[in-house]
Structure formats: structure tokens, C-alpha cells
Design a protein around this motif. Structure first.
Motif, PDB file in Angstrom:
ATOM      1  N   ASP A  76      10.077  15.046   5.034  1.00 53.82           N
ATOM      2  CA  ASP A  76       8.798  15.034   4.317  1.00 53.82           C
ATOM      3  C   ASP A  76       8.944  14.638   2.846  1.00 53.82           C
ATOM      4  OD1 ASP A  76       9.976  17.410   3.431  1.00 53.82           O
ATOM      5  OD2 ASP A  76       8.179  18.624   3.727  1.00 53.82           O
ATOM      6  N   HIS A  77      10.168  14.295   2.430  1.00 50.93           N
ATOM      7  CA  HIS A  77      10.424  13.767   1.084  1.00 50.93           C
ATOM      8  C   HIS A  77      11.069  12.379   1.146  1.00 50.93           C
ATOM      9  CE1 HIS A  77       9.269  17.663  -0.389  1.00 50.93           C
ATOM     10  NE2 HIS A  77       9.402  17.232  -1.623  1.00 50.93           N
ATOM     11  N   LEU A  78      10.890  11.735   2.302  1.00 50.86           N
ATOM     12  CA  LEU A  78      11.373  10.370   2.496  1.00 50.86           C
ATOM     13  C   LEU A  78      10.183   9.424   2.419  1.00 50.86           C
ATOM     14  CD1 LEU A  78      13.447   8.172   3.374  1.00 50.86           C
ATOM     15  CD2 LEU A  78      12.905   8.815   5.758  1.00 50.86           C
ATOM     16  N   ILE A  79      10.305   8.388   1.584  1.00 54.59           N
ATOM     17  CA  ILE A  79       9.284   7.352   1.453  1.00 54.59           C
ATOM     18  C   ILE A  79       9.957   6.020   1.777  1.00 54.59           C
ATOM     19  CG2 ILE A  79       7.703   6.170  -0.126  1.00 54.59           C
ATOM     20  CD1 ILE A  79       7.768   8.810  -1.839  1.00 54.59           C
ATOM     21  N   VAL A  80       9.424   5.305   2.767  1.00 54.69           N
ATOM     22  CA  VAL A  80       9.992   4.025   3.165  1.00 54.69           C
ATOM     23  C   VAL A  80       8.964   2.928   2.878  1.00 54.69           C
ATOM     24  CG1 VAL A  80      10.890   2.639   5.076  1.00 54.69           C
ATOM     25  CG2 VAL A  80      11.429   5.086   4.946  1.00 54.69           C
ATOM     26  N   ILE A  81       9.377   1.924   2.115  1.00 49.93           N
ATOM     27  CA  ILE A  81       8.533   0.774   1.804  1.00 49.93           C
ATOM     28  C   ILE A  81       9.002  -0.389   2.685  1.00 49.93           C
ATOM     29  CG2 ILE A  81       7.683  -0.773   0.008  1.00 49.93           C
ATOM     30  CD1 ILE A  81       8.728   1.278  -2.078  1.00 49.93           C
ATOM     31  N   HIS A  82       8.057  -1.004   3.403  1.00 48.94           N
ATOM     32  CA  HIS A  82       8.438  -2.074   4.333  1.00 48.94           C
ATOM     33  C   HIS A  82       7.319  -3.094   4.490  1.00 48.94           C
ATOM     34  CE1 HIS A  82       5.889  -0.570   7.669  1.00 48.94           C
ATOM     35  NE2 HIS A  82       6.124   0.611   7.127  1.00 48.94           N
ATOM     36  N   ASP A  83       7.689  -4.254   5.006  1.00 46.01           N
ATOM     37  CA  ASP A  83       6.722  -5.309   5.304  1.00 46.01           C
ATOM     38  C   ASP A  83       5.931  -4.942   6.551  1.00 46.01           C
ATOM     39  OD1 ASP A  83       9.336  -5.756   6.660  1.00 46.01           O
ATOM     40  OD2 ASP A  83       8.284  -7.440   7.587  1.00 46.01           O
ATOM     41  N   GLU A  84       4.685  -5.432   6.624  1.00 42.91           N
ATOM     42  CA  GLU A  84       3.826  -5.116   7.762  1.00 42.91           C
ATOM     43  C   GLU A  84       2.992  -6.338   8.151  1.00 42.91           C
ATOM     44  OE1 GLU A  84       2.382  -3.607  10.815  1.00 42.91           O
ATOM     45  OE2 GLU A  84       3.423  -2.072   9.652  1.00 42.91           O
ATOM     46  N   LEU A  85       3.218  -6.844   9.340  1.00 40.35           N
ATOM     47  CA  LEU A  85       2.506  -8.018   9.846  1.00 40.35           C
ATOM     48  C   LEU A  85       1.009  -7.770  10.031  1.00 40.35           C
ATOM     49  CD1 LEU A  85       5.012  -9.078  12.636  1.00 40.35           C
ATOM     50  CD2 LEU A  85       4.359 -10.502  10.692  1.00 40.35           C
ATOM     51  N   ASP A  86       0.636  -6.565  10.401  1.00 44.09           N
ATOM     52  CA  ASP A  86      -0.744  -6.265  10.761  1.00 44.09           C
ATOM     53  C   ASP A  86      -1.627  -5.881   9.574  1.00 44.09           C
ATOM     54  OD1 ASP A  86      -0.384  -6.825  13.479  1.00 44.09           O
ATOM     55  OD2 ASP A  86       0.474  -4.844  13.819  1.00 44.09           O
ATOM     56  N   ILE A  87      -1.152  -6.117   8.377  1.00 44.59           N
ATOM     57  CA  ILE A  87      -1.936  -5.855   7.172  1.00 44.59           C
ATOM     58  C   ILE A  87      -2.034  -7.160   6.386  1.00 44.59           C
ATOM     59  CG2 ILE A  87      -2.032  -4.547   5.008  1.00 44.59           C
ATOM     60  CD1 ILE A  87      -0.571  -2.289   6.438  1.00 44.59           C
ATOM     61  N   ASP A  88      -3.226  -7.423   5.879  1.00 45.31           N
ATOM     62  CA  ASP A  88      -3.464  -8.676   5.152  1.00 45.31           C
ATOM     63  C   ASP A  88      -2.538  -8.819   3.949  1.00 45.31           C
ATOM     64  OD1 ASP A  88      -5.497  -9.444   6.861  1.00 45.31           O
ATOM     65  OD2 ASP A  88      -7.072  -8.558   5.616  1.00 45.31           O
ATOM     66  N   PRO A  89      -2.083 -10.035   3.683  1.00 43.40           N
ATOM     67  CA  PRO A  89      -1.253 -10.281   2.498  1.00 43.40           C
ATOM     68  C   PRO A  89      -1.975  -9.827   1.224  1.00 43.40           C
ATOM     69  CG  PRO A  89      -1.260 -12.213   3.928  1.00 43.40           C
ATOM     70  CD  PRO A  89      -2.292 -11.267   4.469  1.00 43.40           C
ATOM     71  N   GLY A  90      -1.208  -9.267   0.328  1.00 39.65           N
ATOM     72  CA  GLY A  90      -1.767  -8.816  -0.948  1.00 39.65           C
ATOM     73  C   GLY A  90      -2.308  -7.404  -0.927  1.00 39.65           C
ATOM     74  N   THR A  91      -2.289  -6.763   0.235  1.00 38.73           N
ATOM     75  CA  THR A  91      -2.788  -5.398   0.352  1.00 38.73           C
ATOM     76  C   THR A  91      -1.701  -4.490   0.919  1.00 38.73           C
ATOM     77  OG1 THR A  91      -3.680  -5.744   2.575  1.00 38.73           O
ATOM     78  CG2 THR A  91      -5.152  -6.207   0.723  1.00 38.73           C
ATOM     79  N   ILE A  92      -1.907  -3.194   0.770  1.00 35.35           N
ATOM     80  CA  ILE A  92      -0.962  -2.217   1.304  1.00 35.35           C
ATOM     81  C   ILE A  92      -1.733  -1.103   1.997  1.00 35.35           C
ATOM     82  CG2 ILE A  92       0.713  -2.700  -0.529  1.00 35.35           C
ATOM     83  CD1 ILE A  92      -0.042   0.201  -1.586  1.00 35.35           C
ATOM     84  N   ARG A  93      -1.011  -0.298   2.732  1.00 35.93           N
ATOM     85  CA  ARG A  93      -1.542   0.920   3.330  1.00 35.93           C
ATOM     86  C   ARG A  93      -0.448   1.980   3.230  1.00 35.93           C
ATOM     87  NH1 ARG A  93      -5.225  -1.742   2.834  1.00 35.93           N
ATOM     88  NH2 ARG A  93      -6.841  -2.382   4.269  1.00 35.93           N
ATOM     89  N   VAL A  94      -0.891   3.209   3.043  1.00 31.95           N
ATOM     90  CA  VAL A  94       0.028   4.341   2.932  1.00 31.95           C
ATOM     91  C   VAL A  94      -0.312   5.313   4.053  1.00 31.95           C
ATOM     92  CG1 VAL A  94       0.797   6.235   1.444  1.00 31.95           C
ATOM     93  CG2 VAL A  94       0.077   4.067   0.422  1.00 31.95           C
TER      94      VAL A  94
END
Length: 185
Positions: free
Chosen positions: A84-102
Motif C-alpha cells: 500500500d506504499h508502492l506506486i508504479v508509473i507505467h504506459d497505458e494503451l487504453d488511455i488517450d495520449p496526454g492524459t493519465i489515470r490514477v
């Protein structure tokens, strides 16, 4: 203490490719937290910093994307970091370029880096900062898309997404999931 992991592939041939969105985002996090010295440990490049009174360890696994779970697990053990203190940042094909989701928890959606982490940790319950790269155009193979470098306007979207991802990762450290989602999702 938080462990913030940026996923990517080591080596010059992969620098700034879509699949290395995690590495690029983590470089921005490093600037924010004052992490300047990188060393190799547990199969990853690591650096330490402080963000608003929270110790953070930054990590770029060097085992290639598909086997990222080993170094992540080793680092969690070495630093006593719980999932619960691990944060992983990664690429995501199913999200529009220029945006993120958490989000917290979930599956791997076919992402081999996430699959490896899920398998090694034995849990899916950790934070993810998903950096949108979109789907390849036409019939382009996914592998060619993710291992390609964005050009022109795609490059601007990629830069924006990595910047947002870095800020969202730091938001998770200080503000928690709900506030971070309200700000970035």
C-alpha cells in the motif's frame, strides 16, 4: 516511506519510447524530490529523496519490462515497504495520449510489466499511475507502437502525460488516492 517505480526498458535504444513513460516520469519525480544520486541495487537504478516530509525511494528496474516484478519485490523487502506504499508509473494503451489515470489495485490488462509485479508480489493491491499513450494507428503492431518514440504533436502529448504522471505520483504520497484522483482523473 514510499517506493515509486517507473517502468521501462534499459538502454539507449529504448530511451523516450512510449513504453518508457514510467522512466521519463520518474526522472521528473527525481527533480522534484531532490534525488540526484542514482545507484544500482536489487536489479534497479535507485535514488532517494524527500517529498513534504515523506521519504521516497525511486526505482527504475533494469531487468526489462517483462521481468520488472523481481527488482520491485527485492526493493520492497530491502526497504520494508508494504504494497500500500508502492506506486508504479507505467504506459497505458487504453488511455488517450496526454492524459493519465490514477487507481489502486486492479488487473494488468495485458501489460507484461504489471503482470510480472502482480505475480512476484502475490497481490494486485498497489497504486498505479497510468500514463496514456493511446492505441496504434491502423494495423500497426502494438509492439512497434509502444517501442516507438512519439513524433510531433504526439511528442507534446507524451511530455504532458509524463509531467502529469510525475505530479500524480507525488500527490499520492501527500494527498492520498481520492484527492489525487479528483485532481488528475
Amino acid at each position: 516511506m514510499f517506493l515509486i517505480v517507473g517502468l521501462g526498458n534499459p538502454g539507449e535504444e529504448y530511451e523516450h519510447t512510449r513504453h518508457n513513460a514510467g522512466f521519463d516520469s520518474l526522472d521528473l519525480v527525481a527533480e522534484e524530490v531532490g534525488a540526484r544520486y542514482w545507484k544500482t541495487e536489487c536489479g534497479a537504478l535507485t535514488a532517494k529523496g524527500v517529498w513534504r516530509d515523506h521519504d521516497v525511494v525511486l526505482a527504475k528496474p533494469q531487468s526489462y519490462m517483462n521481468t520488472s516484478g523481481g527488482p520491485v519485490k527485492q526493493l520492497m523487502n530491502a526497504y520494508g515497504v508494504k504494497a500500500d506504499h508502492l506506486i508504479v508509473i507505467h504506459d497505458e494503451l487504453d488511455i488517450d495520449p496526454g492524459t493519465i489515470r490514477v487507481k489502486f489495485g486492479g488487473g494488468h490488462a495485458g501489460h507484461n510489466g504489471l503482470r510480472s509485479i502482480c505475480d512476484k508480489l502475490g497481490t494486485r493491491d498497489w497504486f498505479r499511475v497510468r500514463c496514456g499513450i493511446g492505441r496504434p494507428p491502423g494495423r500497426m503492431p502494438v509492439v512497434d507502437w509502444v517501442l516507438g518514440r512519439p513524433k510531433k504533436e504526439q511528442a507534446d502529448d507524451f511530455t504532458q502525460a509524463t509531467h502529469l504522471a510525475s505530479q500524480a505520483a507525488l500527490g499520492l504520497v501527500t494527498d492520498g488516492l481520492e484527492k489525487t484522483q479528483q485532481r488528475f482523473n
